[in-house]
Design a protein around this motif. Structure first.
Motif, PDB file in Angstrom:
ATOM      1  N   SER A   1      -5.961   3.055   4.303  1.00  0.00           N
ATOM      2  CA  SER A   1      -7.597   2.004   4.201  1.00  0.00           C
ATOM      3  C   SER A   1      -6.563   0.407   3.836  1.00  0.00           C
ATOM      4  O   SER A   1      -8.085  -0.586   3.668  1.00  0.00           O
ATOM      5  CB  SER A   1      -8.495   2.970   3.131  1.00  0.00           C
ATOM      6  OG  SER A   1      -7.661   3.014   2.473  1.00  0.00           O
ATOM      7  N   SER A   2      -5.741   0.359   3.546  1.00  0.00           N
ATOM      8  CA  SER A   2      -5.584  -1.481   4.061  1.00  0.00           C
ATOM      9  C   SER A   2      -4.608  -1.093   5.532  1.00  0.00           C
ATOM     10  O   SER A   2      -2.914  -1.638   5.229  1.00  0.00           O
ATOM     11  CB  SER A   2      -4.649  -1.835   2.509  1.00  0.00           C
ATOM     12  OG  SER A   2      -3.419  -1.231   2.723  1.00  0.00           O
TER      13      SER A   2
ATOM     14  N   PRO B   1      -9.710  -4.889   1.435  1.00  0.00           N
ATOM     15  CA  PRO B   1      -8.633  -3.384   0.408  1.00  0.00           C
ATOM     16  C   PRO B   1      -7.237  -3.954   0.159  1.00  0.00           C
ATOM     17  O   PRO B   1      -6.405  -3.258  -0.025  1.00  0.00           O
ATOM     18  CB  PRO B   1      -8.943  -2.358   2.002  1.00  0.00           C
ATOM     19  CG  PRO B   1     -10.446  -2.816   2.512  1.00  0.00           C
ATOM     20  CD  PRO B   1     -10.602  -4.217   2.444  1.00  0.00           C
TER      21      PRO B   1
ATOM     22  N   THR C   1     -14.373   0.917   4.278  1.00  0.00           N
ATOM     23  CA  THR C   1     -13.442   1.548   3.093  1.00  0.00           C
ATOM     24  C   THR C   1     -14.638   0.587   2.368  1.00  0.00           C
ATOM     25  O   THR C   1     -14.484   1.980   1.217  1.00  0.00           O
ATOM     26  CB  THR C   1     -12.023   0.974   3.316  1.00  0.00           C
ATOM     27  OG1 THR C   1     -12.020   1.457   4.195  1.00  0.00           O
ATOM     28  CG2 THR C   1     -11.834   0.714   1.963  1.00  0.00           C
TER      29      THR C   1
ATOM     30  N   ARG D   1      -7.460   1.738  -4.286  1.00  0.00           N
ATOM     31  CA  ARG D   1      -7.697   0.710  -3.371  1.00  0.00           C
ATOM     32  C   ARG D   1      -9.734   0.973  -3.969  1.00  0.00           C
ATOM     33  O   ARG D   1      -9.854  -0.391  -4.036  1.00  0.00           O
ATOM     34  CB  ARG D   1      -7.517   0.097  -2.005  1.00  0.00           C
ATOM     35  CG  ARG D   1      -7.943  -0.355  -1.425  1.00  0.00           C
ATOM     36  CD  ARG D   1      -7.201  -0.315  -0.059  1.00  0.00           C
ATOM     37  NE  ARG D   1      -5.464   0.106  -0.594  1.00  0.00           N
ATOM     38  CZ  ARG D   1      -4.973   1.453   0.022  1.00  0.00           C
ATOM     39  NH1 ARG D   1      -5.655   2.095   1.221  1.00  0.00           N
ATOM     40  NH2 ARG D   1      -3.480   1.031  -0.213  1.00  0.00           N
ATOM     41  N   LEU D   2     -10.077   1.929  -3.179  1.00  0.00           N
ATOM     42  CA  LEU D   2     -11.785   2.206  -3.414  1.00  0.00           C
ATOM     43  C   LEU D   2     -12.158   1.680  -4.944  1.00  0.00           C
ATOM     44  O   LEU D   2     -12.605   0.820  -5.479  1.00  0.00           O
ATOM     45  CB  LEU D   2     -11.647   3.820  -2.908  1.00  0.00           C
ATOM     46  CG  LEU D   2     -11.520   4.135  -1.815  1.00  0.00           C
ATOM     47  CD1 LEU D   2     -12.088   5.791  -2.065  1.00  0.00           C
ATOM     48  CD2 LEU D   2     -12.431   2.480  -0.727  1.00  0.00           C
TER      49      LEU D   2
ATOM     50  N   ASN E   1       1.197  -0.775   0.427  1.00  0.00           N
ATOM     51  CA  ASN E   1       0.278   0.066   0.193  1.00  0.00           C
ATOM     52  C   ASN E   1       1.405   0.822   0.215  1.00  0.00           C
ATOM     53  O   ASN E   1       2.442   1.325  -0.653  1.00  0.00           O
ATOM     54  CB  ASN E   1      -0.882  -0.094   1.209  1.00  0.00           C
ATOM     55  CG  ASN E   1      -0.932   0.583   2.180  1.00  0.00           C
ATOM     56  OD1 ASN E   1       1.304   0.054   2.898  1.00  0.00           O
ATOM     57  ND2 ASN E   1      -1.348  -0.326   3.644  1.00  0.00           N
TER      58      ASN E   1
ATOM     59  N   HIS F   1      -4.828   4.942  -1.661  1.00  0.00           N
ATOM     60  CA  HIS F   1      -6.476   4.455  -1.303  1.00  0.00           C
ATOM     61  C   HIS F   1      -7.330   4.960  -2.324  1.00  0.00           C
ATOM     62  O   HIS F   1      -8.114   3.862  -2.027  1.00  0.00           O
ATOM     63  CB  HIS F   1      -6.293   5.879  -0.291  1.00  0.00           C
ATOM     64  CG  HIS F   1      -7.581   6.111   0.010  1.00  0.00           C
ATOM     65  ND1 HIS F   1      -8.393   5.177   0.983  1.00  0.00           N
ATOM     66  CD2 HIS F   1      -9.084   7.115  -0.762  1.00  0.00           C
ATOM     67  CE1 HIS F   1      -9.909   5.751   0.987  1.00  0.00           C
ATOM     68  NE2 HIS F   1      -9.792   6.642   0.273  1.00  0.00           N
TER      69      HIS F   1
END
Ligand SMILES: Cc1ncc(COP(=O)(O)O)c(C=O)c1O
Ligand SMILES: N[C@@H](CCOP(=O)(O)O)C(=O)O
Length: 485
Positions: A319-320, A404, A438, A387-388, A293, A384
């Motif tokens: 967010s991971s 995530p 998330t 990932r989203l 990440n 982030h």
């Protein structure tokens, strides 16, 4: 099979499996590895394929583990793996199913079907059985001092709770885990479990664990052991699922030319180190893709040859969150192999250069060239936003909800796919239920809650705050652990 430390000197004695199982960290601060890796020939792999198909994952795992363990009788090992890998503790009878991710040219290896919904259960369920077996055999006891960024802790506690002779002191980074991860751990009120919220990040917790282990008197008095991937048995269990992954993706009769590559969401470098070991054993794994990440120390190393762990202040809360790690403990195991298994060279990098300069630089060396050519490593990173977008895209296009961390893996997999021939498997490291906020942000809805986790966030919680101080940790252990309980 005998074991050596990554920081061994010429006269350092070798150790047995059951000794290092209980010891965890080597006294010289290094990590244990087998003196040499056993190899799996084509016919061994054929045989394991039959065992996996006819007798199941536990039997296959026993076959692999027995190559590394000569001080536990084979029948006992089979019974241990049979207890570790079974339903309903694992929700799928295949234990590690591997399937195609619809609409993509990727596969997913599902490692998160165990009791706490993260890949840590694959090793921790085995560790729980091994500890109980060995402590009973010796009439001994152990104080586990562990560090977690969110998943190791709950996995260890579920595997060890209520077991005779085992206490667990688990250090968590205060304010850095999700509500679900906190609830999983802090709602366990068993007497032998002490959850601690450290004023720091995961790396601080891991440093505290190592510091306690380096105090030989304290370690001996309190029988301090490890459940982090410091403990070789963790990696050994993980090697097994790389063998299973190769077997499940390839057809009967496949040989060394049937390469399968893997993408591994990485933080402490334990998971991908197990893939490296499986590859060294002769499992035909092609490329090993390290996916990070925003805490991208490992990606930086594989791209540039510079290993520069970040300070706690520079370790981002992402967010991971389980991969918010800047000092990857198991990286030392890989570097030991890369440096020709030279303990002095490894010590010079980890004990001297890192302490003195804060980094080491292998760029321009033959070792750097070997990273990809000989060892098959490449890397990539995810943010982030990536990932989203990946969680949303995969749900829309494949009908599958990623957590995530696995989303970081899938994002990197899509980026490297054009460079890689043959099947590419992303190792799924957790289920989305652990990371609700998330998932909500990415998809607009909450993740489904498997029945076994319903109501977990409403329970009473207990946790002890602690300053980032070794002396305070020792005092807590003296106060809260009841030897041999
Ligand atoms: C969900 C999840 N994914 C990935 C990782 C990274 O694995 P490793 O530390 O073995 O590199 C972790 C923990 O570190 C994790 O908990
Ligand atoms: N992601 C882990 C932290 C790394 O721990 P290790 O036990 O694999 O060394 C966690 O979730 O705690």
């Amino acid at each position: 099979m005998r074991y050596i430390s990554t920081r061994r000197g010429p006269n350092t004695p070798t150790r047995s499996f059951s000794d290092i199982l209980l010891e965890g960290l080597a006294p010289d601060g290094g990590l244990y590895l087998p003196e040499e890796y056993p190899t799996l020939s084509r016919s061994d792999l054929d045989e394991l394929r039959i065992v996996l198909r006819e007798d199941g994952y536990a039997a296959m795992a026993a076959g692999i583990i027995s190559l590394f363990v000569d001080d536990i009788p084979a029948n006992d090992l089979s019974a241990i793996t049979a207890r570790a890998y079974r339903t309903p503790a694992f929700s799928d009878p295949q234990i590690v199913p591997v399937d195609a991710l619809e609409g993509t040219d990727l596969h997913l290896a599902h490692l998160s079907n165990g009791p706490t919904a993260a890949f840590k259960d694959m090793a921790m369920q085995l560790l729980g059985e091994l500890f109980e077996y060995e402590l009973t055999r010796r009439g001994d006891w152990l104080t586990i001092v562990g560090a977690t960024s969110g998943d190791t802790g709950s996995s260890a506690e579920y595997a060890l709770r209520g077991r005779r002779g085992l206490s667990v002191v688990m250090l968590t980074p205060a304010g850095r885990m999700t509500a679900f991860q906190r609830a999983q751990m802090f709602s366990l009120l068993d007497e032998n479990i002490v959850n601690v919220a450290v004023d720091g990040v995961f790396d601080d917790c891991q440093d505290l664990v190592k510091a306690v282990n380096m105090d030989a008197d304290f370690k001996a008095t309190w029988h301090v052991g490890a459940v982090n991937s410091i403990n070789w048995a963790r990696l050994l269990a993980q090697v097994c699922y790389y063998v299973a992954t190769w077997l499940r993706v390839t057809e009967e009769g496949a040989d060394a030319s049937s390469k399968v590559s893997v993408v591994v969401p990485s933080g402490n470098f334990g998971n991908v180190c197990a893939a490296h070991i499986a590859r060294q054993m002769g499992v035909p794994l092609g490329t090993l893709v390290v996916a990070t990440n925003e805490n991208d120390v490992l990606d930086e190393f594989f791209r540039t040859g510079v290993y520069r762990p970040r300070s706690s202040a520079d370790t981002l809360a992402t967010s991971s969150p389980s991969m918010d790690i800047s000092k990857a403990s198991n990286f030392e195991r890989f570097i030991f192999d890369l440096m020709g298994r030279d303990g002095d060279a490894t010590r010079a990098l980890f004990d001297v250069a890192l302490a003195r300069d804060g980094y080491f630089d292998l760029s321009g060396t033959p070792e750097f060239a070997a990273l990809r050519d000989t060892y098959g490593f490449i890397s990539g990173t995810s943010s982030h936003a990536d990932r989203l977008a990946e969680i949303a895209r995969t749900e829309k296009e494949s009908g599958y909800l990623l957590d995530p961390h696995t989303a970081d893996g899938v994002h990197v997999a899509r980026a490297v796919r054009p460079q890689i021939e043959g099947p590419l498997v992303v190792m799924e490291t957790a289920l989305p239920v652990k990371f609700a906020d998330t998932i909500l942000e990415a998809t607009g809805h909450l993740p489904p809650v498997p029945k076994r986790f319903e109501g977990i966030e409403g329970r009473e919680e207990r946790v002890t705050p602690l300053a980032n101080s070794v002396e305070d940790l020792k005092a807590l252990i003296r106060e809260r652990v009841r030897p041999g309980a």
